[in-house]
Design an enzyme around this catalytic site. Structure first.
Site, mmCIF file in Angstrom:
data_model
loop_
_atom_site.group_PDB
_atom_site.id
_atom_site.type_symbol
_atom_site.label_atom_id
_atom_site.label_comp_id
_atom_site.label_asym_id
_atom_site.label_seq_id
_atom_site.Cartn_x
_atom_site.Cartn_y
_atom_site.Cartn_z
ATOM 1 N N CYS A 1 25.047 78.048 17.261
ATOM 2 C CA CYS A 1 24.907 76.816 18.040
ATOM 3 C C CYS A 1 24.534 75.600 17.183
ATOM 4 O O CYS A 1 24.196 74.546 17.724
ATOM 5 C CB CYS A 1 23.882 77.021 19.151
ATOM 6 S SG CYS A 1 24.329 78.353 20.280
ATOM 7 N N LYS B 1 15.722 78.700 27.933
ATOM 8 C CA LYS B 1 16.942 79.513 27.783
ATOM 9 C C LYS B 1 16.607 80.698 26.891
ATOM 10 O O LYS B 1 16.260 80.536 25.722
ATOM 11 C CB LYS B 1 18.062 78.672 27.177
ATOM 12 C CG LYS B 1 19.309 79.506 26.889
ATOM 13 C CD LYS B 1 20.489 78.647 26.484
ATOM 14 C CE LYS B 1 21.681 79.522 26.128
ATOM 15 N NZ LYS B 1 22.862 78.730 25.795
ATOM 16 N N ARG C 1 21.143 85.129 18.400
ATOM 17 C CA ARG C 1 20.612 83.786 18.657
ATOM 18 C C ARG C 1 19.090 83.777 18.812
ATOM 19 O O ARG C 1 18.516 82.834 19.334
ATOM 20 C CB ARG C 1 21.243 83.210 19.931
ATOM 21 C CG ARG C 1 22.758 83.127 19.918
ATOM 22 C CD ARG C 1 23.236 81.961 20.764
ATOM 23 N NE ARG C 1 24.602 82.071 21.228
ATOM 24 C CZ ARG C 1 25.681 81.976 20.463
ATOM 25 N NH1 ARG C 1 25.565 81.808 19.159
ATOM 26 N NH2 ARG C 1 26.880 82.050 21.011
ATOM 27 N N LYS D 1 17.189 79.873 32.445
ATOM 28 C CA LYS D 1 18.417 80.643 32.273
ATOM 29 C C LYS D 1 18.122 81.904 31.479
ATOM 30 O O LYS D 1 17.462 81.798 30.446
ATOM 31 C CB LYS D 1 19.418 79.758 31.522
ATOM 32 C CG LYS D 1 20.725 80.432 31.181
ATOM 33 C CD LYS D 1 21.545 79.535 30.316
ATOM 34 C CE LYS D 1 22.780 80.309 29.888
ATOM 35 N NZ LYS D 1 23.507 79.675 28.858
HETATM 36 C C1 PBG Z 1 26.413 77.815 25.056
HETATM 37 C C2 PBG Z 1 26.197 78.509 26.342
HETATM 38 C C3 PBG Z 1 26.124 79.883 26.614
HETATM 39 C C4 PBG Z 1 26.017 79.992 28.005
HETATM 40 C C5 PBG Z 1 26.001 78.701 28.522
HETATM 41 N N1 PBG Z 1 26.095 77.803 27.474
HETATM 42 C C6 PBG Z 1 26.237 81.051 25.710
HETATM 43 C C7 PBG Z 1 25.161 81.397 24.794
HETATM 44 O O1 PBG Z 1 24.120 80.738 24.703
HETATM 45 O O2 PBG Z 1 25.387 82.349 24.055
HETATM 46 C C8 PBG Z 1 25.953 81.288 28.768
HETATM 47 C C9 PBG Z 1 26.458 81.218 30.159
HETATM 48 C C10 PBG Z 1 26.730 82.522 30.815
HETATM 49 O O3 PBG Z 1 26.479 83.630 30.284
HETATM 50 O O4 PBG Z 1 27.238 82.459 31.942
HETATM 51 N N2 PBG Z 1 25.379 77.922 24.149
#
Ligand code: PBG
Length: 327
Positions: A129, A194, A216, A247
């Site tokens: 990212c 997140k 990550r 999230k």
């Molecule tokens: C981008 C992002 C992700 C998701 C939303 N924005 C993937 C991640 O962080 O690996 C995940 C959304 C989902 O699983 O529905 N960074």
């Protein structure tokens, strides 16, 4: 029996149950994720997310129509670019896939509410990212690229940007870049808490954004932590976030409740790809009633305290609300 309180009185019949519901749902609280693939003409089913589509840029209007016919008026855009490089430069290109999608949507349906996911992982060749130094994602140099990305989305016509990268200081960096360019009124929805979650699996194959090495955990949150979520929300608020987000959703209902109680900003929850795919798989195996599980899961997120919900079920949920099954 001499019972004074009989809670069953208020459960006796649909009318009184509807009257006394504590949680009210509205289609206007739902945000639908839309995936645009720059190399695609038409649409293509997303294998890892049964029932979901990749849209080509030629189908931007259709993507919106597919939402509007279910009463869904808010979308969050994701892009699959034709080209990737180590700096994710297609994320902030003026003619990048999301920038083009925004323009096409706004031309056809100016009133459709366009939110954009701001991150580099779909655009970097290594799938992380941010930019790398060796094997490590470098925080501060990434901020500039995220700010450029957010600004390019707003300049293309996005109504709101939603940074999902989890770099430190990104909200301040994005706020600063938007303000300096005269976009003081463009709101930021921060993916604040997140978590580094296994529930993102189906999304990463849908968006082609799995990291080429490692994971990550160096930037997304450790699922063991609760107080750290409050710290992340507090920082985002101080840096200028307008909406906070937790999230994933279902495994983090405690975090949703606590953030709702602690902060006076609208709170969004993201019911992520793995949550959706698990219900789909269980339903396909004949193990659960898909519609009822979908409704009950969404309800739990709102009951926990979310004001908004990003979900792959937005259209079906909006229908269920309109038909009176929940709400
Ligand atoms: C981008 C992002 C992700 C998701 C939303 N924005 C993937 C991640 O962080 O690996 C995940 C959304 C989902 O699983 O529905 N960074």
């Amino acid at each position: 029996m001499d019972l004074v309180q009989r809670p069953r009185r208020l459960r006796r019949g649909e009318a009184v149950r509807r009257l006394c519901r504590e949680t009210r749902l509205s289609g206007d609280s739902l945000i639908y994720p839309i995936f645009f693939d720059e190399t695609l003409k038409g649409t293509r089913p997303i294998e890892s997310l049964p029932g979901q589509l990749h849209y080509g840029l030629d189908r931007a209007a259709q993507a919106v129509e597919d939402c509007l016919k279910h009463g869904v008026r808010h979308g969050i855009l994701f892009g699959l670019p034709a080209e990737k490089d180590p700096e994710g430069s297609s994320a902030y290109a003026e003619d990048g896939v999301v920038q083009q999608a925004i323009r096409a949507i706004k031309e056809a349906y100016p009133e459709f509410h366009v939110i954009t996911d701001v991150c580099l992982c779909e655009y970097t060749s290594h799938g992380h990212c941010g930019v790398l130094k060796g094997q490590e994602v470098e925080n501060d140099p990434t901020l500039e690229l995220l700010a450029k990305t957010a600004l390019s989305h707003v300049e293309a016509g996005a109504d709101m940007v939603a940074p999902s990268d989890m770099m430190d200081g990104r909200i301040a960096a994005i706020r600063g870049a938007l303000d300096a360019a005269g976009h003081q009124m463009a709101p930021i929805m921060a993916y604040s808490a997140k978590y580094a979650s296994a529930f993102y699996g189906p999304f990463r194959s849908a968006a082609g954004s799995a990291p080429a090495f490692g994971d990550r955990r160096g930037y997304q949150m450790d699922p063991h932590n609760r107080r750290e979520a409050l710290k992340e929300c507090q920082l985002d608020l101080e840096e200028g976030a307008d909406i906070l987000m937790v999230k994933p959703a279902l495994s983090y209902l405690d975090i949703i409740r606590e953030c709702r109680d602690r902060f006076n900003l609208p709170l969004c929850a993201y019911s992520v790809s793995g949550e959706y795919a698990m219900i789909k798989a269980a339903a396909a195996a004949g193990l659960v009633d898909e519609r009822r599980i979908m409704c009950e899961s969404a309800l739990s997120v709102f009951r926990a305290g979310a004001d908004l919900l990003i979900t792959y079920y937005a259209k079906e949920l909006s229908d269920a609300i309109r038909e009176g099954e929940i709400g």
